[in-house]
Design a protein around this motif. Structure first.
Motif, PDB file in Angstrom:
ATOM      1  N   VAL A   1      49.351  64.851  63.752  1.00 16.01           N
ATOM      2  CA  VAL A   1      48.694  66.118  63.404  1.00 16.01           C
ATOM      3  C   VAL A   1      48.029  66.767  64.607  1.00 16.01           C
ATOM      4  N   GLY A   2      47.870  66.025  65.703  1.00 15.20           N
ATOM      5  CA  GLY A   2      47.407  66.637  66.949  1.00 15.20           C
ATOM      6  C   GLY A   2      45.922  66.542  67.222  1.00 15.20           C
ATOM      7  N   ILE A   3      45.190  65.672  66.512  1.00 17.84           N
ATOM      8  CA  ILE A   3      43.766  65.522  66.810  1.00 17.84           C
ATOM      9  C   ILE A   3      43.549  64.398  67.821  1.00 17.84           C
ATOM     10  N   TYR A   4      42.456  64.488  68.542  1.00 15.40           N
ATOM     11  CA  TYR A   4      42.104  63.559  69.617  1.00 15.40           C
ATOM     12  C   TYR A   4      43.224  63.419  70.657  1.00 15.40           C
ATOM     13  N   PRO A   5      43.784  64.531  71.133  1.00 17.82           N
ATOM     14  CA  PRO A   5      44.826  64.433  72.168  1.00 17.82           C
ATOM     15  C   PRO A   5      44.275  63.812  73.437  1.00 17.82           C
ATOM     16  N   GLY A   6      45.014  62.877  73.988  1.00 23.68           N
ATOM     17  CA  GLY A   6      44.577  62.196  75.193  1.00 23.68           C
ATOM     18  C   GLY A   6      43.452  61.204  74.974  1.00 23.68           C
TER      19      GLY A   6
ATOM     20  N   THR B   1      40.859  56.857  54.919  1.00 20.74           N
ATOM     21  CA  THR B   1      40.632  56.828  56.373  1.00 20.74           C
ATOM     22  C   THR B   1      41.027  58.151  57.011  1.00 20.74           C
ATOM     23  N   LYS B   2      42.102  58.749  56.559  1.00 20.29           N
ATOM     24  CA  LYS B   2      42.494  60.066  57.086  1.00 20.29           C
ATOM     25  C   LYS B   2      41.383  61.093  56.869  1.00 20.29           C
ATOM     26  N   CYS B   3      40.782  61.067  55.678  1.00 21.79           N
ATOM     27  CA  CYS B   3      39.693  62.008  55.402  1.00 21.79           C
ATOM     28  C   CYS B   3      38.522  61.762  56.346  1.00 21.79           C
ATOM     29  N   VAL B   4      38.156  60.502  56.542  1.00 21.42           N
ATOM     30  CA  VAL B   4      37.045  60.164  57.426  1.00 21.42           C
ATOM     31  C   VAL B   4      37.321  60.617  58.854  1.00 21.42           C
ATOM     32  N   VAL B   5      38.518  60.357  59.349  1.00 18.77           N
ATOM     33  CA  VAL B   5      38.844  60.727  60.727  1.00 18.77           C
ATOM     34  C   VAL B   5      38.874  62.249  60.886  1.00 18.77           C
ATOM     35  N   ALA B   6      39.370  62.960  59.889  1.00 22.52           N
ATOM     36  CA  ALA B   6      39.342  64.423  59.949  1.00 22.52           C
ATOM     37  C   ALA B   6      37.902  64.934  59.988  1.00 22.52           C
ATOM     38  N   GLU B   7      37.026  64.320  59.187  1.00 23.39           N
ATOM     39  CA  GLU B   7      35.615  64.712  59.182  1.00 23.39           C
ATOM     40  C   GLU B   7      34.976  64.440  60.543  1.00 23.39           C
ATOM     41  N   TRP B   8      35.247  63.272  61.100  1.00 22.27           N
ATOM     42  CA  TRP B   8      34.654  62.925  62.388  1.00 22.27           C
ATOM     43  C   TRP B   8      35.190  63.852  63.489  1.00 22.27           C
ATOM     44  N   ALA B   9      36.470  64.193  63.418  1.00 20.91           N
ATOM     45  CA  ALA B   9      37.045  65.094  64.423  1.00 20.91           C
ATOM     46  C   ALA B   9      36.387  66.467  64.357  1.00 20.91           C
ATOM     47  N   ALA B  10      36.161  66.969  63.152  1.00 20.52           N
ATOM     48  CA  ALA B  10      35.485  68.257  63.015  1.00 20.52           C
ATOM     49  C   ALA B  10      34.086  68.195  63.611  1.00 20.52           C
ATOM     50  N   ASP B  11      33.377  67.102  63.360  1.00 20.85           N
ATOM     51  CA  ASP B  11      32.033  66.941  63.908  1.00 20.85           C
ATOM     52  C   ASP B  11      32.072  66.878  65.432  1.00 20.85           C
TER      53      ASP B  11
ATOM     54  N   TYR C   1      46.841  79.886  61.297  1.00 18.69           N
ATOM     55  CA  TYR C   1      45.651  79.081  61.610  1.00 18.69           C
ATOM     56  C   TYR C   1      45.854  77.639  61.146  1.00 18.69           C
ATOM     57  N   ARG C   2      46.376  77.456  59.940  1.00 13.20           N
ATOM     58  CA  ARG C   2      46.612  76.110  59.421  1.00 13.20           C
ATOM     59  C   ARG C   2      47.523  75.315  60.340  1.00 13.20           C
ATOM     60  N   ARG C   3      48.521  75.993  60.901  1.00 18.36           N
ATOM     61  CA  ARG C   3      49.488  75.297  61.755  1.00 18.36           C
ATOM     62  C   ARG C   3      48.938  75.025  63.142  1.00 18.36           C
ATOM     63  N   GLU C   4      48.175  75.954  63.690  1.00 20.42           N
ATOM     64  CA  GLU C   4      47.806  75.882  65.098  1.00 20.42           C
ATOM     65  C   GLU C   4      46.485  75.177  65.345  1.00 20.42           C
TER      66      GLU C   4
ATOM     67  N   ILE D   1      42.632  70.337  63.628  1.00 18.21           N
ATOM     68  CA  ILE D   1      41.713  69.790  62.630  1.00 18.21           C
ATOM     69  C   ILE D   1      42.026  70.350  61.254  1.00 18.21           C
ATOM     70  N   ALA D   2      42.431  71.608  61.200  1.00 20.85           N
ATOM     71  CA  ALA D   2      42.869  72.173  59.919  1.00 20.85           C
ATOM     72  C   ALA D   2      44.121  71.451  59.423  1.00 20.85           C
ATOM     73  N   THR D   3      45.043  71.192  60.329  1.00 18.27           N
ATOM     74  CA  THR D   3      46.247  70.445  59.963  1.00 18.27           C
ATOM     75  C   THR D   3      45.877  69.051  59.455  1.00 18.27           C
ATOM     76  N   ALA D   4      44.905  68.429  60.115  1.00 26.38           N
ATOM     77  CA  ALA D   4      44.480  67.088  59.709  1.00 26.38           C
ATOM     78  C   ALA D   4      43.882  67.103  58.312  1.00 26.38           C
ATOM     79  N   PHE D   5      43.027  68.046  58.025  1.00 30.14           N
ATOM     80  CA  PHE D   5      42.429  68.115  56.693  1.00 30.14           C
ATOM     81  C   PHE D   5      43.484  68.382  55.622  1.00 30.14           C
TER      82      PHE D   5
END
Length: 392
Positions: free
Chosen positions: A103-108, A139-149, A192-195, A198-202
């Protein structure tokens, strides 16, 4: 900001104190809630929170264990985990890191995400199931929440900017609680959803979660996320206006910005459902939010020494208001945590006498969540740099 700053020596001392408090299980209450509350949770008498005539004063809550010897530091009133299955936690963690890459979160920063071991958190916090896919959904929900934070609220190095937190969270909220725009403008929302990763993750996380939750369970998750976004806006206000809140206001923010978003799935992950009538009953809501506030204060105790000098946590806010050392702030935070935990236990006794068997199970699963969270905070590389990569 008027928050106390930390030099490296002080940070190391506070980290050591926090680690000791979290990992010391000598004074910990039992992991089974019934052993803390006594026979009340095992009663099979009349049930139903509407049976007001049956409400009685709660019995005194027995001491969970004999008082721990005085070792010159506060004792934490929080259980340990009900179960620890490292292989299951690792399987869930591997899957969520793979998903994060997709989904593209936490790149690198995927190695740091892996070291945080959120799969282990959810394995510890939800001992009622060993189904890795159910655990992965949470776990996906938790990681999406943490990424947004991390990316939108806290970490300036990752692009967080308090001046635009509100607009970012408003757009993210229409992913959590989907909006239907007029046809002319809907493509821009889809873009926006695609790009936005974090939106994609949620969106992906909630699609996975929908396999295991009812409509009311999903709605309460959405409701709790709305509350969380309000709290993040409040925190942004403090940063923008360079204002340190008084302790009472900080606790209000932590009541909103608590651990309820992940805790709210305790019954869904376990495969049952607490009825909306009981879940949203004011007495149940009071008990559950008390537990959520207590749980997040453990994060304040441990993460504080790892945060920047401008971040807020309860020990620092206490130190700023009362002009005391940060060590004293940690001690007072533990005392507040323990007060809240004892109040949750007392509420659990009362609710067990008038609630349904399902409510008693929900309370027990909430207690198990608290113990699993404690174990994760005591061991995760997100807050223990010496155990692996720097935290994500």
């Amino acid at each position: 900001m008027f928050l106390p700053s930390l030099d490296s020596g002080s940070a190391g001392t506070l980290t050591g104190l926090a680690a000791t408090i979290l990992s010391d299980m000598v004074g910990a209450p039992p992991a089974e809630l019934t052993r803390v509350t006594g026979p009340a949770l095992r009663l099979n008498g009349p049930s139903g929170l509407g049976t007001a005539a049956l409400r009685i004063s709660p019995p005194s809550v027995p001491a969970a264990v004999p008082p721990a010897p005085d070792r010159g530091r506060p004792e934490l009133f929080c259980p340990g985990p009900v179960r620890d299955d490292p292989a299951l936690g690792e399987e869930v963690n591997d899957r969520v890191v793979e998903w994060a890459e997709q989904v593209g979160i936490y790149p690198g920063r995927l190695d740091r995400l892996r070291a945080g071991n959120f799969g282990r958190l959810i394995m510890l916090a939800h001992p009622a199931t060993s189904d890795p896919d159910r655990l992965l959904a949470a776990t996906k929900c938790v990681v999406a929440e943490w990424a947004a934070d991390d990316y939108m609220v806290d970490e300036v190095s990752l692009g967080a900017d308090p001046t635009i937190v509100g607009s970012r969270l408003a757009k993210l909220h229409v992913i959590v609680d989907p909006a239907r725009l007029p046809a002319r403008y809907a493509p821009q929302l889809d873009q926006y959803r695609r790009e936005e990763p974090i939106a994609t993750a949620f969106r992906s996380a909630m699609q996975h979660l929908s396999r295991y939750v009812s409509v009311p369970q999903l709605a309460r998750f959405q409701h709790q996320m709305s509350i969380l976004f309000v709290a993040w806006n409040q925190e942004a206000d403090w940063h923008v206006n360079r204002r340190t809140p008084p302790v009472w206001e900080y606790l209000v923010q932590r009541h909103l910005n608590s651990y309820l978003p992940p805790m709210i799935l305790v019954d869904a992950v376990a495969g049952y459902e607490l009825s909306p009538e009981e879940f949203f009953h004011p007495l149940v809501r009071r008990a559950f939010t008390t537990a959520g506030l207590a749980a997040v204060l453990l994060n304040d105790i441990y993460s504080g020494a790892q945060e920047s000098d401008t971040d807020f946590n309860l020990p620092r806010v206490i130190a700023a208001e009362h002009n005391c050392a940060l060590e004293e702030g940690i001690t007072r935070t533990v005392e507040i945590h323990n007060e809240l935990m004892h109040e949750f236990v007392a509420d659990a006794v009362t609710l067990s006498l008038t609630g349904s068997p399902m409510l008693r199970r929900f309370l027990a699963d909430t207690w198990a969540w608290l113990g699993g969270s404690r174990e994760w905070h005591a061991t995760t590389a997100r807050y223990h740099k010496q155990q692996g990569a720097d935290p994500a």
